[in-house]
Design a protein around this motif. Structure first.
Motif, PDB file in Angstrom:
ATOM      1  N   ASP A 105     -34.596 -14.995   8.824  1.00 46.08           N
ATOM      2  CA  ASP A 105     -36.003 -15.237   9.160  1.00 46.08           C
ATOM      3  C   ASP A 105     -36.662 -13.888   9.353  1.00 46.08           C
ATOM      4  O   ASP A 105     -36.167 -13.059  10.121  1.00 46.08           O
ATOM      5  N   ARG A 144     -26.251 -11.010  25.257  1.00 47.98           N
ATOM      6  CA  ARG A 144     -26.665 -10.199  24.120  1.00 47.98           C
ATOM      7  C   ARG A 144     -26.088  -8.793  24.259  1.00 47.98           C
ATOM      8  O   ARG A 144     -25.763  -8.350  25.352  1.00 47.98           O
ATOM      9  N   LEU A 203     -34.161 -11.875  11.646  1.00 43.70           N
ATOM     10  CA  LEU A 203     -33.090 -12.555  12.370  1.00 43.70           C
ATOM     11  C   LEU A 203     -32.121 -13.152  11.355  1.00 43.70           C
ATOM     12  O   LEU A 203     -32.535 -13.849  10.431  1.00 43.70           O
ATOM     13  N   THR A 235     -28.703 -15.555  10.843  1.00 45.08           N
ATOM     14  CA  THR A 235     -27.725 -16.513  11.358  1.00 45.08           C
ATOM     15  C   THR A 235     -26.824 -16.912  10.190  1.00 45.08           C
ATOM     16  O   THR A 235     -27.221 -16.814   9.030  1.00 45.08           O
ATOM     17  N   SER A 236     -25.616 -17.351  10.517  1.00 44.64           N
ATOM     18  CA  SER A 236     -24.671 -17.735   9.477  1.00 44.64           C
ATOM     19  C   SER A 236     -23.742 -18.811  10.017  1.00 44.64           C
ATOM     20  O   SER A 236     -23.557 -18.937  11.222  1.00 44.64           O
ATOM     21  N   THR A 265     -26.741 -14.711  16.577  1.00 48.85           N
ATOM     22  CA  THR A 265     -27.926 -14.281  15.844  1.00 48.85           C
ATOM     23  C   THR A 265     -28.018 -12.771  15.935  1.00 48.85           C
ATOM     24  O   THR A 265     -27.822 -12.193  17.002  1.00 48.85           O
ATOM     25  N   TRP A 266     -28.309 -12.150  14.803  1.00 49.80           N
ATOM     26  CA  TRP A 266     -28.509 -10.704  14.773  1.00 49.80           C
ATOM     27  C   TRP A 266     -29.992 -10.417  14.581  1.00 49.80           C
ATOM     28  O   TRP A 266     -30.634 -10.999  13.710  1.00 49.80           O
ATOM     29  N   ASN A 274     -26.348 -14.641  21.624  1.00 48.89           N
ATOM     30  CA  ASN A 274     -26.183 -16.092  21.565  1.00 48.89           C
ATOM     31  C   ASN A 274     -26.895 -16.667  22.778  1.00 48.89           C
ATOM     32  O   ASN A 274     -27.632 -15.954  23.452  1.00 48.89           O
TER      33      ASN A 274
END
Length: 153
Positions: free
Chosen positions: A125, A60, A133, A135-136, A145-146, A56
């Motif tokens: 993405d 990380r 990447l 996001t949710s 973000t993963w 975030n």
């Protein structure tokens, strides 16, 4: 003997000139194969995201790839991703995929995938180098973000 030395020097200069005269491949050319492969995976709707890092704005963490991922199988998604900073807290992304939309930007070699699962938005993405990447808007995943990669199932 002096002529031989001069010829050897000239020959060595010519070799370096020819090696520098080759054109460099652009980044777009280098990533073209990876982009096409990612594009085919996304179009198939049959792939797995393997998480490598979660972050975030503040920090990380590195992830164990064997236990952090989600699988998309045409109409369903299933998997869990580790939440940032929580020892055993996981984000569950499991259910039926609704409103699957993939968009491709061939100039920038980027891919964007959006879908809903259980009323929650998931956004992926895919970058030109093949990294993805996620996001949710899941309540316990907001602002996380993963980073990972997509692999074929």
């Amino acid at each position: 003997m002096k002529k031989l030395i001069v010829v050897v020097i000239l020959f060595s200069l010519n070799i370096t000139t020819f090696s520098y005269a080759q054109t460099k491949r652009s980044q777009k050319e280098i990533f073209q194969v990876t982009y096409k492969s990612s594009k085919d995976l996304v179009a198939s709707r049959h792939f797995q995201f393997v998480g490598e890092l979660v972050y975030n704005a503040a920090k990380r963490e590195k992830l164990e790839s064997n236990s952090n991922g989600i699988r998309l199988n045409k109409t369903k998604v299933s998997g869990t991703l580790k939440a940032l900073g929580k020892a055993n807290k996981r984000v569950d992304i499991t259910g039926v995929i609704m409103n699957y939309n993939a968009s491709y930007d061939d100039d920038k070699q980027s891919i964007s995938v959006d879908f809903l699962v259980n009323g929650n938005k998931v956004h992926i993405d895919i970058l030109p180098n093949g990294k993805a990447l996620i996001t949710s808007n899941l309540a316990n995943a907001n602002a996380m973000t993963w980073l990972g990669k997509l692999i074929k199932l």
